[in-house]
Design a protein around this motif. Structure first.
Motif, PDB file in Angstrom:
ATOM      1  N   SER A  61       7.895  -5.074  54.929  1.00  0.00           N
ATOM      2  CA  SER A  61       8.712  -5.066  56.137  1.00  0.00           C
ATOM      3  C   SER A  61       9.015  -3.676  56.683  1.00  0.00           C
ATOM      4  O   SER A  61       9.800  -3.535  57.604  1.00  0.00           O
ATOM      5  N   GLY A  62       8.410  -2.635  56.128  1.00  0.00           N
ATOM      6  CA  GLY A  62       8.686  -1.301  56.621  1.00  0.00           C
ATOM      7  C   GLY A  62       7.675  -0.307  56.111  1.00  0.00           C
ATOM      8  O   GLY A  62       6.693  -0.659  55.456  1.00  0.00           O
TER       9      GLY A  62
ATOM     10  N   ALA B 232      11.774  -3.839  42.138  1.00  0.00           N
ATOM     11  CA  ALA B 232      12.882  -2.918  41.903  1.00  0.00           C
ATOM     12  C   ALA B 232      14.224  -3.628  42.103  1.00  0.00           C
ATOM     13  O   ALA B 232      14.296  -4.677  42.748  1.00  0.00           O
ATOM     14  N   PRO B 233      15.300  -3.070  41.550  1.00  0.00           N
ATOM     15  CA  PRO B 233      16.618  -3.713  41.685  1.00  0.00           C
ATOM     16  C   PRO B 233      17.068  -3.896  43.126  1.00  0.00           C
ATOM     17  O   PRO B 233      17.853  -4.811  43.412  1.00  0.00           O
ATOM     18  N   ASP B 234      16.590  -3.063  44.056  1.00  0.00           N
ATOM     19  CA  ASP B 234      17.016  -3.191  45.445  1.00  0.00           C
ATOM     20  C   ASP B 234      16.190  -4.206  46.230  1.00  0.00           C
ATOM     21  O   ASP B 234      16.351  -4.350  47.444  1.00  0.00           O
ATOM     22  N   GLY B 235      15.279  -4.911  45.558  1.00  0.00           N
ATOM     23  CA  GLY B 235      14.476  -5.930  46.219  1.00  0.00           C
ATOM     24  C   GLY B 235      13.149  -5.443  46.748  1.00  0.00           C
ATOM     25  O   GLY B 235      12.342  -6.242  47.217  1.00  0.00           O
ATOM     26  N   SER B 236      12.895  -4.135  46.672  1.00  0.00           N
ATOM     27  CA  SER B 236      11.617  -3.594  47.115  1.00  0.00           C
ATOM     28  C   SER B 236      10.574  -3.741  46.009  1.00  0.00           C
ATOM     29  O   SER B 236      10.885  -4.126  44.878  1.00  0.00           O
ATOM     30  N   ILE B 237       9.315  -3.418  46.352  1.00  0.00           N
ATOM     31  CA  ILE B 237       8.237  -3.358  45.373  1.00  0.00           C
ATOM     32  C   ILE B 237       7.852  -1.902  45.171  1.00  0.00           C
ATOM     33  O   ILE B 237       7.610  -1.174  46.136  1.00  0.00           O
ATOM     34  N   TRP B 238       7.822  -1.468  43.921  1.00  0.00           N
ATOM     35  CA  TRP B 238       7.345  -0.132  43.584  1.00  0.00           C
ATOM     36  C   TRP B 238       5.922  -0.255  43.053  1.00  0.00           C
ATOM     37  O   TRP B 238       5.630  -1.130  42.226  1.00  0.00           O
ATOM     38  N   VAL B 239       5.057   0.651  43.522  1.00  0.00           N
ATOM     39  CA  VAL B 239       3.652   0.635  43.136  1.00  0.00           C
ATOM     40  C   VAL B 239       3.306   1.984  42.529  1.00  0.00           C
ATOM     41  O   VAL B 239       3.626   3.039  43.088  1.00  0.00           O
ATOM     42  N   LEU B 240       2.629   1.934  41.379  1.00  0.00           N
ATOM     43  CA  LEU B 240       2.253   3.130  40.639  1.00  0.00           C
ATOM     44  C   LEU B 240       0.770   3.411  40.845  1.00  0.00           C
ATOM     45  O   LEU B 240      -0.074   2.558  40.566  1.00  0.00           O
TER      46      LEU B 240
ATOM     47  N   LEU C 283       5.045   4.626  44.846  1.00  0.00           N
ATOM     48  CA  LEU C 283       5.280   4.217  46.222  1.00  0.00           C
ATOM     49  C   LEU C 283       6.339   3.130  46.251  1.00  0.00           C
ATOM     50  O   LEU C 283       6.382   2.271  45.370  1.00  0.00           O
ATOM     51  N   ARG C 284       7.164   3.156  47.294  1.00  0.00           N
ATOM     52  CA  ARG C 284       8.158   2.086  47.485  1.00  0.00           C
ATOM     53  C   ARG C 284       7.805   1.315  48.759  1.00  0.00           C
ATOM     54  O   ARG C 284       7.660   1.921  49.824  1.00  0.00           O
ATOM     55  N   LEU C 285       7.692   0.001  48.624  1.00  0.00           N
ATOM     56  CA  LEU C 285       7.378  -0.850  49.774  1.00  0.00           C
ATOM     57  C   LEU C 285       8.546  -1.809  50.014  1.00  0.00           C
ATOM     58  O   LEU C 285       8.831  -2.682  49.182  1.00  0.00           O
TER      59      LEU C 285
END
Length: 382
Positions: free
Chosen positions: A67-68, A351-359, A377-379
């Protein structure tokens, strides 16, 4: 702890089939559509956000649910392999150095420990990490074996350290390739471990071996009484090199798996299930084996870590250099994101904030690292 001996199989239990049956029904429909076509459409590695069906061919579909804009959280990591969260604090494992890092709010890494006994060779080294109930769990390649240890997490973020090592599982076959290595605590409170076949293909079908399996243990390393094979940590078998596990809101377990030359897989895991390797690879349609709900050509995939956020499953791909977004309502389809933008992708984490972190994983000897690799990366997702 001595190497674990797996008991022989008992009567196969009745398995929960509702989600898997729906997925396979959708899969059969997708495969039939491809077979009826006049020719097979090969997957295009240059596709950016095209949807694909279960066979890896181009198909209509929805866009991804990102979404961003992508945010770069951290840079300069060396062959990172896994991300885990201690509350809001991200922890990262580095395969070759054996280090565990904690990241601060600016994405700077601080070493909290170097895991003793890590032997990095080929695809082995410090692999998956997980956090549970005040402990850090680590899967790593040691001398002649893979093992899982846990360590008490001591201190507060910014000054974390690890206590003494406690062996949870040892004696897992190890090799330069196919070590599996993902670990996670399931919604049932049990510890799940993915073990590759360690280049011993036949062992994946043997219930007397722990290689080529997904294993299930209590957090302290005991075998749960309700495992599908009495006295054995084996939860499912017939796997080549599973490296991603995640659960949806209903408790359904999904796993990603590296194939050999033909098909990589996304599977719904059933207790006691046989996923076919090395007898079959990908969709086989044989009653003795459970078919994947989606398959991809290895050049376009090589799936490693997976994560679920909301109603979407995200798959990090190494050779394919893309993130796949798989709708749980129809896991035979996917949308491709980040295609070729950041290189090899090793892990995806909710992630705890609801985003997806990609390594990313460009410094592991098989990628072409940029000056600031490797990165997190944070998506943001809808």
């Amino acid at each position: 702890m001595t190497p674990m001996t797996v008991a022989g199989p008992r009567t196969r239990p009745i398995r929960r089939r509702s989600t898997a049956r729906r997925a396979r029904d959708l899969l059969v429909t997708a495969v039939a559509a491809v077979l009826l076509a006049s020719c097979t459409v090969e997957p295009d590695p240059g596709i950016g956000t095209a949807a694909t069906d279960a066979t890896g061919t181009a198909a209509p579909g929805t866009t991804g649910s990102v979404s961003g804009a992508v945010e770069i959280i951290s840079t300069g990591l060396a062959a990172p392999w896994s991300i885990a969260f201690l509350d809001d604090t991200p922890l990262v494992s580095e395969r070759d150095s054996g280090r565990v890092l904690e990241l601060d709010g600016e994405g700077n890494g601080r070493e909290i420990a170097t895991i003793a006994g890590v032997v990095a060779r080929g695809e082995g080294g410090l692999l998956g990490i997980a956090v549970h109930d005040g402990y850090l769990y680590a899967y790593f390649t040691a001398s002649g074996e893979n093992r899982v240890e846990r360590f008490e997490l001591i201190g507060e973020p910014g000054s974390l350290s690890l206590g003494e090592a406690e062996t949870i599982l040892d004696g897992l076959p190890a090799a330069g390739v196919h070590n599996g290595g993902r670990i996670a605590l399931g919604p049932d409170g049990m510890l799940y471990v993915t073990a590759g076949d360690a280049n011993d293909r036949a062992s994946a079908q043997s219930l007397d071996a722990l290689s080529g399996k997904i294993l299930r243990l209590t957090p302290s390393g005991d075998v749960p009484d309700d495992n599908p094979f009495a006295g054995s940590p084996v939860y499912s078998y017939g796997h080549r090199n599973p490296q991603g596990i995640a659960w949806d809101a209903e408790g359904t377990l999904y796993a990603s798996e590296f194939g050999q030359n033909t098909w990589d897989e996304l599977n719904i895991i059933e207790p006691g299930g046989n996923y076919g390797w090395p007898q079959v690879e990908g969709i086989a349609g044989q009653e003795a084996f459970i078919d994947p709900v989606q398959q991809w050509r290895p050049a376009d995939a090589s799936p490693s870590g997976i994560a679920i956020a909301g109603d979407t499953l995200y798959v990090a791909n190494l050779r394919g250099q893309r993130l796949r977004a798989v709708p749980l309502a129809d896991p035979s389809t996917a949308t491709e994101l980040l295609v070729g933008e950041y290189g090899r992708l090793r892990d995806a984490v909710a992630a705890p904030d609801g985003s997806i972190w990609v390594l990313t994983n460009n410094t592991d000897g098989r990628g072409r690292p940029a000056a600031d690799d490797d990165r997190i990366l944070r998506l943001p997702v809808a």
